[in-house]
Design a protein around this motif. Structure first.
Motif, PDB file in Angstrom:
ATOM      1  N   UNK A  26       0.840  -1.192   0.000  1.00 61.75           N
ATOM      2  CA  UNK A  26       0.000   0.000   0.000  1.00 61.75           C
ATOM      3  C   UNK A  26       0.875   1.243   0.000  1.00 61.75           C
ATOM      4  N   UNK A  27       0.329   2.378  -0.441  1.00 61.47           N
ATOM      5  CA  UNK A  27       1.146   3.603  -0.479  1.00 61.47           C
ATOM      6  C   UNK A  27       1.736   3.923   0.889  1.00 61.47           C
ATOM      7  N   UNK A  28       2.974   4.383   0.886  1.00 63.24           N
ATOM      8  CA  UNK A  28       3.654   4.682   2.140  1.00 63.24           C
ATOM      9  C   UNK A  28       4.006   6.161   2.195  1.00 63.24           C
ATOM     10  N   UNK A  29       4.149   6.632   3.417  1.00 59.92           N
ATOM     11  CA  UNK A  29       4.542   8.021   3.644  1.00 59.92           C
ATOM     12  C   UNK A  29       6.003   8.215   3.260  1.00 59.92           C
ATOM     13  N   UNK A  30       6.338   9.318   2.650  1.00 57.35           N
ATOM     14  CA  UNK A  30       7.718   9.621   2.309  1.00 57.35           C
ATOM     15  C   UNK A  30       8.340  10.466   3.423  1.00 57.35           C
ATOM     16  N   UNK A  31       9.286   9.905   4.116  1.00 54.93           N
ATOM     17  CA  UNK A  31      10.013  10.609   5.165  1.00 54.93           C
ATOM     18  C   UNK A  31      11.163  11.366   4.524  1.00 54.93           C
ATOM     19  N   UNK A  32      11.258  12.653   4.800  1.00 56.45           N
ATOM     20  CA  UNK A  32      12.263  13.488   4.137  1.00 56.45           C
ATOM     21  C   UNK A  32      13.507  13.736   4.980  1.00 56.45           C
ATOM     22  N   UNK A  33      13.359  13.755   6.298  1.00 57.36           N
ATOM     23  CA  UNK A  33      14.484  14.120   7.160  1.00 57.36           C
ATOM     24  C   UNK A  33      14.624  13.137   8.311  1.00 57.36           C
ATOM     25  N   UNK A  34      15.843  13.054   8.845  1.00 53.45           N
ATOM     26  CA  UNK A  34      16.112  12.158   9.974  1.00 53.45           C
ATOM     27  C   UNK A  34      15.245  12.487  11.176  1.00 53.45           C
ATOM     28  N   UNK A  35      15.052  13.762  11.449  1.00 49.18           N
ATOM     29  CA  UNK A  35      14.256  14.162  12.609  1.00 49.18           C
ATOM     30  C   UNK A  35      12.832  13.642  12.487  1.00 49.18           C
ATOM     31  N   UNK A  36      12.298  13.648  11.288  1.00 45.97           N
ATOM     32  CA  UNK A  36      10.945  13.132  11.081  1.00 45.97           C
ATOM     33  C   UNK A  36      10.900  11.621  11.320  1.00 45.97           C
ATOM     34  N   UNK A  37      11.946  10.909  10.900  1.00 48.43           N
ATOM     35  CA  UNK A  37      11.999   9.469  11.138  1.00 48.43           C
ATOM     36  C   UNK A  37      11.970   9.151  12.627  1.00 48.43           C
ATOM     37  N   UNK A  38      12.720   9.918  13.409  1.00 51.56           N
ATOM     38  CA  UNK A  38      12.742   9.686  14.859  1.00 51.56           C
ATOM     39  C   UNK A  38      11.400  10.026  15.486  1.00 51.56           C
ATOM     40  N   UNK A  39      10.762  11.079  15.019  1.00 57.76           N
ATOM     41  CA  UNK A  39       9.452  11.454  15.547  1.00 57.76           C
ATOM     42  C   UNK A  39       8.428  10.359  15.255  1.00 57.76           C
ATOM     43  N   UNK A 134      14.906  -0.341  -4.843  1.00 58.58           N
ATOM     44  CA  UNK A 134      14.587   0.883  -4.120  1.00 58.58           C
ATOM     45  C   UNK A 134      13.188   1.379  -4.469  1.00 58.58           C
ATOM     46  N   UNK A 135      12.805   1.285  -5.738  1.00 57.74           N
ATOM     47  CA  UNK A 135      11.459   1.709  -6.136  1.00 57.74           C
ATOM     48  C   UNK A 135      10.403   0.856  -5.447  1.00 57.74           C
ATOM     49  N   UNK A 136      10.651  -0.459  -5.351  1.00 58.67           N
ATOM     50  CA  UNK A 136       9.689  -1.343  -4.690  1.00 58.67           C
ATOM     51  C   UNK A 136       9.585  -1.040  -3.195  1.00 58.67           C
ATOM     52  N   UNK A 137      10.718  -0.760  -2.560  1.00 57.59           N
ATOM     53  CA  UNK A 137      10.688  -0.425  -1.129  1.00 57.59           C
ATOM     54  C   UNK A 137       9.911   0.869  -0.909  1.00 57.59           C
ATOM     55  N   UNK A 138      10.139   1.854  -1.752  1.00 62.36           N
ATOM     56  CA  UNK A 138       9.408   3.117  -1.635  1.00 62.36           C
ATOM     57  C   UNK A 138       7.917   2.929  -1.901  1.00 62.36           C
ATOM     58  N   UNK A 139       7.576   1.871  -2.611  1.00 63.24           N
ATOM     59  CA  UNK A 139       6.167   1.574  -2.893  1.00 63.24           C
ATOM     60  C   UNK A 139       5.527   0.704  -1.817  1.00 63.24           C
ATOM     61  N   UNK A 140       6.294   0.341  -0.770  1.00 60.63           N
ATOM     62  CA  UNK A 140       5.711  -0.396   0.344  1.00 60.63           C
ATOM     63  C   UNK A 140       6.049  -1.865   0.408  1.00 60.63           C
TER      64      UNK A 140
END
Length: 419
Positions: A26-39, A134-140
């Motif tokens: 299923x579609x996944x959220x795109x995390x842009x920054x390390x701080x967002x990943x930790x949050x 990488x494309x498949x991982x980004x796609x979930x």
């Protein structure tokens, strides 16, 4: 000190084993920054912690939690920015695993192989392989792993075969220690090709001939589903075959990254045990009669022990994060034999300290909290069970050997996923 006793773990029935398989990504959220990943990791940890004790007690696999984890985008944080990912620092990766495993270390361990094989893709993948995966991982898509074989005396011997047939490539073999594979869309494994060379082969989890069996019955890390995978003449895409034999002497970071994750899992287990020890002492423990005190939190022997555990825990965590920073520095330049060795030594030090504090904190919990803490309703023994099982992932005594041999003799650590 007495240790919590192992408990019998109920295995899934045949109907339960076949009841769930991964649905389409299923579609996944795109995390842009390390701080967002930790949050996001902290938010998920709060949710995962709520049911951790019950999942362990009932041996209930975390299907819904894994879907939430995937949709959060955390599974894509090590995909390079050039391919649309976060390109997160390895220090951040260690912190994410530590945060999730402090909430539920079995659930937190499930993505370990996902990131471990992505590190191998980064080291040896062709541009076409990287673009596809990488494309498949980004796609979930989730990645598992079919681990070592149980029917051979040496872990390095593989009877799993990749054969060239008139119908294309076919994979046949049986593997174990396959953490995450029951939840995975891809299941990589090691095999021997027609020329007798070592290759890593990626099978689709839903391909004909792939059978994932939930026969993991360890007394700890109960819900990782680290059981068996059977490949019966499974069709393999030639693009998803990695000739690892060709890179045996090439310096890389796949091994140190895998070990960094293992150390972070142990750090999370230690944190969970420490937090529950403090909570139980505050809320339930009674002072010893000879102390003359009214509260266990005033007992000087307990204060000393808590102070000791806190110091050891913080030291182990900082060495863990420093190991992540070493990986970040090494990966910022072409990896050499010496820099790869420095990375292996750094994560070996972290693995030693996180192993020791996970075992110590999960055992000392009972010494501090008292006999009431052993009641089954609290399920606090899960911390020791998890620590004892996961720290056996690879022998920490060999980490001492690795470091000593490097310091005394300048020996470079062997290159594999356990170093």
């Amino acid at each position: 000190m007495t240790r919590p006793q192992a408990q019998t773990v109920p295995l899934a029935t045949e109907s339960e084993r076949d009841r769930r398989r991964p649905g389409p990504p299923r579609p996944v959220h795109r995390i842009r920054e390390d701080a967002e990943a930790l949050e996001i990791a902290h938010l998920l940890a709060e949710r995962f912690q709520a049911g951790a004790a019950d999942r362990d007690r009932e041996r209930r696999l975390p299907w819904d939690e894994i879907e939430a984890y995937t949709e959060s985008g955390l599974g894509a944080i090590t995909v390079p920015k050039d391919f649309g990912g976060t390109g997160a620092r390895y220090e951040t990766l260690a912190k994410v695993f530590k945060i999730l495993c402090a909430a539920d270390p079995a659930l937190g361990q499930i993505p370990q192989n996902h990131f471990g094989v992505l590190a191998l893709v980064h080291d040896i993948g062709t541009p076409a392989q990287k673009a596809r995966i990488y494309a498949d991982v980004l796609a979930g898509h989730r990645i598992g792993n079919a681990g070592p074989e149980r029917k051979t005396r040496l872990i390095t011997i593989a009877t799993t075969r990749l054969e060239e047939t008139g119908e294309g490539l076919r994979l046949t073999g049986e593997r174990f220690y396959s953490t995450g594979s029951i939840f995975a869309h891809y299941i990589p494994t090691r095999a021997v090709d027609a020329q007798g060379r070592a290759v890593q082969v990626w099978a689709r989890g839903d391909a004909e001939g792939v059978t994932v069996i939930d026969d993991w019955n360890s007394f700890g890390q109960r819900t990782t589903a680290s059981g068996s995978v059977i490949f019966d003449r499974v069709a393999i895409d030639p693009l998803l075959v990695f000739p690892v034999h060709a890179f045996a002497d090439r310096p890389g970071l796949a091994g140190p990254i895998s070990q960094l994750i293992q150390a972070a899992i142990d750090a999370g287990i230690a944190q969970a045990a420490f937090d529950d020890a403090c909570r139980f002492v505050r809320e339930r423990a009674r002072p010893w009669m000879d102390s003359g005190l009214e509260q266990a939190t005033d007992d000087p022997t307990i204060l000393h022990s808590v102070g000791h555990l806190a110091t050891e825990l913080h030291a182990a965590q900082e060495i863990l994060y420093e190991a992540g920073r070493v990986l970040d520095r090494v990966s910022a330049a072409p990896v050499t034999a010496q820099s790869s060795a420095a990375a292996s030594v750094a994560v070996a030090e972290a693995k030693i300290l996180t192993t020791e504090i996970a075992l110590e904190a999960s055992e000392t919990l009972f010494d501090l909290a008292g006999s009431a803490a052993t009641r089954a309703a609290h399920n606090l023994d899960r911390h020791w069970r998890n620590a004892r099982v996961h720290t056996l992932h690879d022998p920490v005594r060999w980490k001492y050997h690795l470091i000593g041999n490097h310091e005394l003799n300048g020996a470079l650590p062997a290159r594999h996923q356990w170093n």
